[in-house]
Every structure is written in structure tokens, then in C-alpha cells.
Motif scaffolding. Sequence first.
Motif: not given
Length: 97
Positions: A26-32
Motif C-alpha cells: 500500500l505504501a509503495s502504491n502511494f510512492e508510485i
Amino acid sequence: MDNDKQALATDELSIIPLNNNWYQKLASNFEIIQSYLNKLDTDELEVNDLKNKFDDISGKMNVYDTNMQAIVNILSDYDVPIAIVDGKVVDTTKEGE
């Protein structure tokens, strides 16, 4: 932001055990998403900068056109055979005169 497209982990977000791996994805999604939002902000600034430059050049061209028309009008008052045709100053004397 990399030129490589990064895939969101949305297909795995429906897995119910909300473990640490899920939160990392989920955090990776926000970074992308954030990297693309930053790119949009940069692009918007560049577009606004180009628009301002265009407006400035357009204003200068209007001043140039106005000044050129004033010069032609003054010279025409003194019977100088010139006119503005298609945005260009041309000699209006006929051949053979």
C-alpha cells in the motif's frame, strides 16, 4: 521518476490478512502515485511558463504591428507609396511609373 512504468499492487490489496507485506504494498502504491503527481506539477509549471512566454511575445508582436502601422500611416501622409499587405510593408508604385 523512472521511465519504467511501475505497477500498482491493487490486485493484491483484497487479500484479507492485513499483514506487514500488505502495508508495504500500500505504501509503495502511494510512492508510485506521488511520483506521477510530482511529474504533473512539474509539467503544469512548464506549460504555465510557456504560456507566459507566448503571451509576452504576442504582446510584443502587437506593439510591433501597431508601430509599423503608425510608420506606414505617417509615410503615406507624405505620399510615400507604401502600404501593409499581408503583414508586410510593400511598395505600392506600379511598374513603369
